[in-house]
Design an enzyme around this catalytic site. Structure first.
Site, short mmCIF file in Angstrom:
data_model
loop_
_atom_site.label_atom_id
_atom_site.label_comp_id
_atom_site.label_asym_id
_atom_site.label_seq_id
_atom_site.Cartn_x
_atom_site.Cartn_y
_atom_site.Cartn_z
N GLU A 123 -10.47 6.17 2.95
CA GLU A 123 -9.62 5.30 2.12
C GLU A 123 -8.14 5.69 2.20
O GLU A 123 -7.25 4.83 2.20
CB GLU A 123 -10.09 5.37 0.66
CG GLU A 123 -9.34 4.49 -0.31
CD GLU A 123 -9.45 3.00 0.02
OE1 GLU A 123 -10.56 2.47 -0.03
OE2 GLU A 123 -8.41 2.38 0.34
N ILE A 130 -3.25 3.39 -2.47
CA ILE A 130 -3.62 1.98 -2.67
C ILE A 130 -5.05 1.74 -2.20
O ILE A 130 -5.38 2.03 -1.05
CB ILE A 130 -2.68 1.04 -1.85
CG1 ILE A 130 -1.22 1.31 -2.18
CG2 ILE A 130 -3.03 -0.42 -2.08
CD1 ILE A 130 -0.25 0.59 -1.24
N LYS A 199 -2.51 1.78 11.37
CA LYS A 199 -3.03 1.30 10.07
C LYS A 199 -3.51 -0.15 10.17
O LYS A 199 -4.59 -0.49 9.67
CB LYS A 199 -1.94 1.47 9.00
CG LYS A 199 -1.67 2.94 8.68
CD LYS A 199 -0.44 3.12 7.81
CE LYS A 199 -0.25 4.57 7.41
NZ LYS A 199 1.06 4.82 6.79
#
Ligand code: HSE
Length: 390
Positions: A123, A130, A199
């Protein structure tokens, strides 16, 4: 549950601290006490409160059956890959904050976790604190994802915000970002967009269920964005942000990392300083916006700790099975229709033959809907810099 933390830098230290300080809360959530048994690092930390946990030998961890989970906060794809893979292969779940590792080796590591019925969770690898990975693979299962677009790099967002607010040059704000510790001594990964590229590749792989290779995503950083670009964008009522996006279209996935002009109607327009924000649009869900601290020690460590608890609650069961090995062929963003900001030398303004805005030695206008290729061909006499609108 006994765990080991691989890499005692900023994030690793944050994880050890949170596991200790929130011990009672984590026990209540996980159903068992979580305890750090080892911290692996090449360095010594004399006087550190957790010094007694330190080992220099990864085999202490791999060979200890009491340790059922490793946390990788080392960074890079060398030892981090070797150690995570070795841990998964001997049946220990793994949690990582390392986007380079997940983008490059995620498919393989997820497959091992699947086969061993353990977990590989990450995560914290995108967007720091976030929640975005779990929402994508779990909370948004009831919608088809059409688009992901976000500001996923705090360093460059800080720099662009500073250029905008203070009218400073790229080189000046880079120095300031380095002084404040946002940008590394070698800022390449951030300013060239490589960090954002990894990302958006991870998020896109989750969203489409297949492997989106970061190496296939056209990536442009912010090194050529000038203070005049930012002023001119402002004249058109827009801001410039480094955006990573993927459009999931009928023709295929269009993915890109590049500076974009963002209009005030977009929730990304006002995202400034080191903050990150990721917009996800689904056909059933509509637009969702995830916003918050995308980097930093405790924000990132908090997401790592949440993953540890998720693994503790799901022993013997793989929560997220990952994406298929099949690699996706991406569609070039150059054929995608958009509007474009065209900046060129102000001395050519008359030659442009249309209304332009001028700032210092630069002039610019914004096109109607077209493609990058068509725009480049049409205005080639102006030798322009072309920036797309989001
Ligand atoms: N260098 C990254 C950033 C750190 O500035 O956002 C978090 O991935």
């Amino acid at each position: 549950m006994k765990i080991a933390v691989l890499g005692y830098g900023n994030i690793g230290n944050g994880v050890v601290r949170i596991v200790d300080e929130l011990s009672a809360e984590l026990k209540a959530r996980a159903g068992e006490k979580i305890e750090v048994k080892y911290v692996l690092d090449l360095r010594d930390f004399p006087g550190d409160p957790y010094e007694s946990l330190l080992t220099h030998d990864v085999n202490d961890i791999l060979n200890d059956p009491e340790v059922t989970l490793v946390v990788e906060t080392m960074g890079g794809t060398g030892a981090a890959y070797k150690f995570v893979k070795a841990a998964l292969e001997v049946g220990k779940s793994a949690v990582s904050s390392n986007k380079a590792l997940v983008a490059k080796y995620g498919s393989e590591l997820l497959a091992i976790a699947r086969e061993k019925k353990i977990n590989f969770q990450f995560e914290a690898s995108v967007g720091g604190a976030i929640p975005i990975i779990r929402p994508l693979y779990a909370c948004m299962t009831g919608t088809r994802i059409n688009k992901i677009a976000g500001i996923m790099n705090g360093t460059t967002n800080y720099m662009l915000t500073k250029m905008d607010k203070e009218g400073l040059d790229y080189a000046e704000v880079l120095k300031e970002a380095q002084r404040l510790g946002y940008a590394e001594a070698d800022p390449t990964a951030d300013v060239e967009g490589f960090d954002t590229c990894r990302k958006i590749a991870i998020l896109s792989s989750i969203a489409c269920g297949k492997f989106v290779d970061f190496e296939d995503i056209p990536t442009t950083g912010i090194t050529n964005v000038t203070k005049e670009d930012i002023s001119l964008a402002k004249e058109f009522g827009m801001s410039i942000k480094l955006i990573g996006y993927s459009d999931f279209t009928d023709e295929g996935i269009v993915s890109e990392v590049a500076p974009k002009l963002v209009a005030p109607e977009s929730p990304l327009y006002a995202v400034s300083d080191v903050f990150n924000a990721i917009m996800v649009s689904g056909d059933m869900s509509g637009d969702l916006m995830f916003y918050g601290s995308g980097a930093g020690k405790l924000p990132t460590a908090s997401a790592v700790v949440a993953d540890i608890v998720e693994c503790a609650k799901n022993a013997g069961r793989t929560v997220y099975e990952g994406w298929a090995d099949e690699k996706v062929s991406l569609v070039s963003p150059k054929s995608r229709e958009s509007r474009f900001f065209v900046r060129f030398d102000a001395s050519l303004a008359a030659k442009a033959g249309i209304d332009v805005k001028i700032c210092g030695g630069s002039a610019a206008f914004i096109t109607g809907p077209t493609t990058y290729d068509a725009c480049e061909a049409k205005y080639k006499d102006l030798s322009p810099v072309i920036i797309g609108l989001l």
